[in-house]
Motif scaffolding. Structure first.
Motif, PDB file in Angstrom:
ATOM      1  N   THR A  94      -7.055   0.158 -39.834  1.00  0.00           N
ATOM      2  CA  THR A  94      -6.977  -0.100 -40.700  1.00  0.00           C
ATOM      3  C   THR A  94      -8.095   0.099 -42.321  1.00  0.00           C
ATOM      4  O   THR A  94      -9.254   0.576 -42.496  1.00  0.00           O
ATOM      5  CB  THR A  94      -7.967  -1.610 -40.736  1.00  0.00           C
ATOM      6  OG1 THR A  94      -7.978  -2.498 -40.087  1.00  0.00           O
ATOM      7  CG2 THR A  94      -7.800  -2.185 -42.097  1.00  0.00           C
ATOM      8  N   ILE A  95      -7.025   0.533 -43.704  1.00  0.00           N
ATOM      9  CA  ILE A  95      -7.470   1.353 -44.736  1.00  0.00           C
ATOM     10  C   ILE A  95      -7.852   0.128 -46.122  1.00  0.00           C
ATOM     11  O   ILE A  95      -7.379  -0.713 -45.875  1.00  0.00           O
ATOM     12  CB  ILE A  95      -6.440   1.686 -44.995  1.00  0.00           C
ATOM     13  CG1 ILE A  95      -6.443   3.333 -43.482  1.00  0.00           C
ATOM     14  CG2 ILE A  95      -7.030   2.612 -46.324  1.00  0.00           C
ATOM     15  CD1 ILE A  95      -5.100   3.677 -44.384  1.00  0.00           C
ATOM     16  N   ASP A  96      -8.988   0.355 -46.388  1.00  0.00           N
ATOM     17  CA  ASP A  96      -9.373  -0.152 -47.585  1.00  0.00           C
ATOM     18  C   ASP A  96      -9.265   0.362 -48.837  1.00  0.00           C
ATOM     19  O   ASP A  96      -9.279   1.246 -49.205  1.00  0.00           O
ATOM     20  CB  ASP A  96     -11.712  -0.388 -47.125  1.00  0.00           C
ATOM     21  CG  ASP A  96     -12.103  -0.850 -48.665  1.00  0.00           C
ATOM     22  OD1 ASP A  96     -11.253  -1.780 -48.855  1.00  0.00           O
ATOM     23  OD2 ASP A  96     -12.710  -1.188 -48.324  1.00  0.00           O
ATOM     24  N   LEU A  97      -8.421  -0.493 -49.962  1.00  0.00           N
ATOM     25  CA  LEU A  97      -7.789  -0.371 -50.604  1.00  0.00           C
ATOM     26  C   LEU A  97      -8.499   0.127 -51.493  1.00  0.00           C
ATOM     27  O   LEU A  97      -8.797   0.987 -52.765  1.00  0.00           O
ATOM     28  CB  LEU A  97      -6.364  -1.671 -51.494  1.00  0.00           C
ATOM     29  CG  LEU A  97      -5.180  -1.889 -50.386  1.00  0.00           C
ATOM     30  CD1 LEU A  97      -4.778  -2.710 -50.715  1.00  0.00           C
ATOM     31  CD2 LEU A  97      -4.254  -0.272 -50.234  1.00  0.00           C
ATOM     32  N   GLY A  98      -9.760  -0.342 -51.477  1.00  0.00           N
ATOM     33  CA  GLY A  98     -10.565  -0.387 -52.158  1.00  0.00           C
ATOM     34  C   GLY A  98     -10.940   0.832 -52.700  1.00  0.00           C
ATOM     35  O   GLY A  98     -12.033   1.698 -53.273  1.00  0.00           O
ATOM     36  N   THR A 247       4.420  -1.034 -39.191  1.00  0.00           N
ATOM     37  CA  THR A 247       4.493  -0.194 -38.423  1.00  0.00           C
ATOM     38  C   THR A 247       5.663   0.534 -38.732  1.00  0.00           C
ATOM     39  O   THR A 247       6.853   1.018 -39.404  1.00  0.00           O
ATOM     40  CB  THR A 247       5.537  -0.570 -37.183  1.00  0.00           C
ATOM     41  OG1 THR A 247       5.987  -1.541 -37.781  1.00  0.00           O
ATOM     42  CG2 THR A 247       3.774  -1.848 -36.695  1.00  0.00           C
ATOM     43  N   CYS A 248       5.406   2.457 -38.039  1.00  0.00           N
ATOM     44  CA  CYS A 248       6.568   3.508 -38.875  1.00  0.00           C
ATOM     45  C   CYS A 248       6.799   3.755 -37.124  1.00  0.00           C
ATOM     46  O   CYS A 248       5.906   4.293 -35.903  1.00  0.00           O
ATOM     47  CB  CYS A 248       6.333   4.494 -38.791  1.00  0.00           C
ATOM     48  SG  CYS A 248       7.281   5.765 -39.393  1.00  0.00           S
ATOM     49  N   MET A 258      -0.742   0.431 -38.772  1.00  0.00           N
ATOM     50  CA  MET A 258      -1.691   0.279 -39.617  1.00  0.00           C
ATOM     51  C   MET A 258      -2.456  -0.711 -40.017  1.00  0.00           C
ATOM     52  O   MET A 258      -0.790  -1.269 -40.092  1.00  0.00           O
ATOM     53  CB  MET A 258      -1.887   1.575 -40.497  1.00  0.00           C
ATOM     54  CG  MET A 258      -0.413   1.506 -41.953  1.00  0.00           C
ATOM     55  SD  MET A 258      -1.394   2.809 -43.076  1.00  0.00           S
ATOM     56  CE  MET A 258      -2.563   2.092 -43.746  1.00  0.00           C
ATOM     57  N   ARG A 259      -3.376  -1.218 -40.794  1.00  0.00           N
ATOM     58  CA  ARG A 259      -2.938  -2.573 -42.161  1.00  0.00           C
ATOM     59  C   ARG A 259      -4.116  -1.879 -43.098  1.00  0.00           C
ATOM     60  O   ARG A 259      -5.354  -0.366 -43.271  1.00  0.00           O
ATOM     61  CB  ARG A 259      -3.602  -3.523 -40.926  1.00  0.00           C
ATOM     62  CG  ARG A 259      -3.245  -3.551 -39.953  1.00  0.00           C
ATOM     63  CD  ARG A 259      -4.168  -5.491 -39.276  1.00  0.00           C
ATOM     64  NE  ARG A 259      -3.756  -5.908 -37.736  1.00  0.00           N
ATOM     65  CZ  ARG A 259      -2.420  -6.912 -38.026  1.00  0.00           C
ATOM     66  NH1 ARG A 259      -2.109  -7.463 -39.839  1.00  0.00           N
ATOM     67  NH2 ARG A 259      -1.826  -6.987 -36.824  1.00  0.00           N
TER      68      ARG A 259
END
Length: 266
Positions: A94-98, A247-248, A258-259
């Motif tokens: 999970t990636i933080d867009l911040g 998803t890929c 990922m999210r």
């Protein structure tokens, strides 16, 4: 050609934008006579600032390999950048867009090398022999400039607009596949939003890696065993937002997911 002090200043400005989250003016606007050679020198200065801060190079990325991405950015030739340890996320992350500024998502194929490749003269066969495995991945591209209306010297200077990437856990032997025909399906929140094939990437992702090895070889730079090579997007850039799940899946290779959470800085 820009002098070294100007090159350093522009590279420092990009590094400052990266660390502060505040965009910097475009190279093409500040230095309209700058060329690609200038841009790669700026990229190296920005990279050196990352290395000085404790990061390490773990591979390369190839950008602007598909017509869909070229059309999206209005830039019609490939480029390359460096990928570092700090950019790497693992399958399911999970990636933080911040932590990003103006992110967009690409689905592509990554190569893990088991032996060195030194151009010029590297062939597709050489690339396959040098590859340990291939895996699906996401690259989250980003720009440290005011917006995405960029020219080739802008994206090159900005490390080929690389933000972070998510490396899949699935592994496949490229000897068992025709990667030019391997189809990719990209899903967002359970719905198919794009499809593509390896042929969208300079005819094949393998050809893209050979191009990179030969281009770098002319500069006296080789691809090293253990490096990760991101071969380029197989479908158009995708917008991302808080809560999105992607998803890929690449036929014969496997799936990566990922999210995202939060909001981007710009």
């Amino acid at each position: 050609m820009l002098d070294q002090s100007r090159t350093d200043a522009l590279g420092d400005a990009l590094y400052d934008a990266l660390t502060s989250g505040k965009p910097t003016p475009k190279i093409s606007a500040l230095e309209p006579e700058s060329d690609i050679e200038d841009a790669y020198r700026i990229q190296l200065r920005m990279l050196q600032r990352r290395l000085d801060a404790g990061d390490t190079v773990i591979g390369k990325k190839i950008g602007l390999t598909s017509r869909a991405i070229q059309d999206a950015l209005g830039v019609y030739q490939p480029d390359f950048g460096q990928v570092t340890q700090a950019m790497l996320f693992q399958d399911g992350a999970t990636i933080d867009l911040g932590t990003l500024m103006q992110p967009r998502l690409e689905g592509e194929l990554a190569f893990r090398l088991k032996s060195d490749l030194m151009g010029p003269g590297v062939t597709v066969t050489d690339v396959i022999r040098a590859t340990d495995y291939v895996t699906p991945c996401f690259e989250i591209v980003d720009t440290r400039f005011d917006d995405w209306q960029i020219k080739i010297q802008d994206t090159v200077a900005d490390n080929a607009s690389c933000g972070v990437f998510v490396l899949g856990s699935a592994q496949a032997d490229p000897r068992d596949l025709d990667l030019s025909l391997a189809g990719m399906v990209l899903e967002k929140n359970g719905e198919v939003i794009a499809t593509g094939a390896g042929a969208a990437v300079q005819g094949s992702p393998v050809m893209a890696v050979a191009w990179l090895a030969n281009t770098l070889g002319k500069l006296g730079i080789g691809l090293k065993a253990g490096e990760i090579i991101l071969s380029g997007a197989q479908a158009p850039l995708m917008a991302v937002a808080d809560g999105d799940h992607f998803t890929c899946e690449i036929a014969g290779v496997g799936k990566c997911e990922m999210r995202f959470k939060g909001e981007a800085q710009v």
